[in-house]
Design a protein around this motif. Sequence first.
Motif, PDB file in Angstrom:
ATOM      1  N   VAL A  80       9.109 -43.215 -11.883  1.00  0.00           N
ATOM      2  CA  VAL A  80      10.278 -43.979 -11.417  1.00  0.00           C
ATOM      3  C   VAL A  80      10.678 -43.512 -10.019  1.00  0.00           C
ATOM      4  O   VAL A  80      11.019 -44.313  -9.153  1.00  0.00           O
ATOM      5  N   VAL A  95      18.508 -49.814 -16.733  1.00  0.00           N
ATOM      6  CA  VAL A  95      17.367 -49.323 -17.503  1.00  0.00           C
ATOM      7  C   VAL A  95      17.428 -50.038 -18.858  1.00  0.00           C
ATOM      8  O   VAL A  95      18.354 -49.835 -19.637  1.00  0.00           O
ATOM      9  N   ILE A  97      20.844 -49.882 -10.889  1.00  0.00           N
ATOM     10  CA  ILE A  97      19.553 -50.344 -11.413  1.00  0.00           C
ATOM     11  C   ILE A  97      19.581 -50.193 -12.936  1.00  0.00           C
ATOM     12  O   ILE A  97      19.611 -49.075 -13.451  1.00  0.00           O
ATOM     13  N   LEU A 128      20.395 -43.718 -11.472  1.00  0.00           N
ATOM     14  CA  LEU A 128      20.060 -45.144 -11.568  1.00  0.00           C
ATOM     15  C   LEU A 128      21.294 -45.962 -11.930  1.00  0.00           C
ATOM     16  O   LEU A 128      21.516 -47.049 -11.401  1.00  0.00           O
ATOM     17  N   GLU A 129      22.112 -45.425 -12.812  1.00  0.00           N
ATOM     18  CA  GLU A 129      23.356 -46.103 -13.198  1.00  0.00           C
ATOM     19  C   GLU A 129      24.284 -46.220 -11.992  1.00  0.00           C
ATOM     20  O   GLU A 129      24.876 -47.273 -11.746  1.00  0.00           O
ATOM     21  N   LEU A 170      11.057 -45.810  -6.715  1.00  0.00           N
ATOM     22  CA  LEU A 170      12.293 -45.864  -5.923  1.00  0.00           C
ATOM     23  C   LEU A 170      11.998 -45.629  -4.433  1.00  0.00           C
ATOM     24  O   LEU A 170      12.593 -46.251  -3.553  1.00  0.00           O
TER      25      LEU A 170
END
Length: 282
Positions: free
Chosen positions: A274, A44, A42, A37-38, A278
């Motif tokens: 999650v 968190v 995106i 995600l990083e 996605l």
Amino acid sequence: ILSRKRTKRIILTDLDGSLLDHDTYSFGPAKSLLVMLEKIGIPVIPVTSKTFSEVVKLKNELNNNHPFITENGSAIYIPKSYFKTTKLNWKIRNDHFLIQNGYNRDYLIDSIQNHANEFLAEFKTFNAMQKIEGIQSIAKLAGLSEEDAWNANNREFSEVVVWLSTDKRKQMFADCLTKNGLLVQQGGRFLNITGLHTKGEAVKKLISIYCDQPGIDKCDSLAIGDSNNDISMLEGADTALVIKPRKRKPIKVSRKTKVHISQEFGPKGWVSGVTEWLQNFS
């Protein structure tokens, strides 16, 4: 991640019982997904009843440099160099911009003492526990090290109450404080006392700040939580992921669309939910 529509995707997540295991406080199952995600941009965003001290320590472990919301929506913290567009009226504290939504802790402690006299034998506050029994009493009760217990009690805009009596009396206690302008919310283990504001209101404010940034047309938000104090943000986000608790039924939200209930507990449910979100990007 920005699509051609210049949509900013954001994940807003409760911690204990959601991203973190309810008993061990581990985020192990989510590690690789958090790294991904990083990489794809995106953020968190922790949205928690935890304190600034607790969240900063966790964010270092997560390698997370995004904004976060503490003490059940009482405060939004934004790293100073994070956004291109900022507001002149934001306070600066601990190398972050601070948007304060709630009362200071001293005011809350006085209000609890003044308005809940008839219940004094039926609860303990974290503040009183530390003063009378020492920080080790909080550490033992919450299953924390003394350092982590100190961080948990390093509150600015809320007070934690350990309830010792019946559910019926607990409701009466909550009603009494609500009449006097305070909000009593049940977290995973303890009651959290704040002013009349919620995680949902803080999340709305933070999302609007993201949406106001240059080059962003709109935001697409996923809120994740497992307790009653998460309901306001689960109702307000574009998509809601309810994490199934280990020892009780999942919380109920009133929304009927874009709401998912995890099949697994804690961080495993977080990962599967999650991942599904996605895969549904248009």
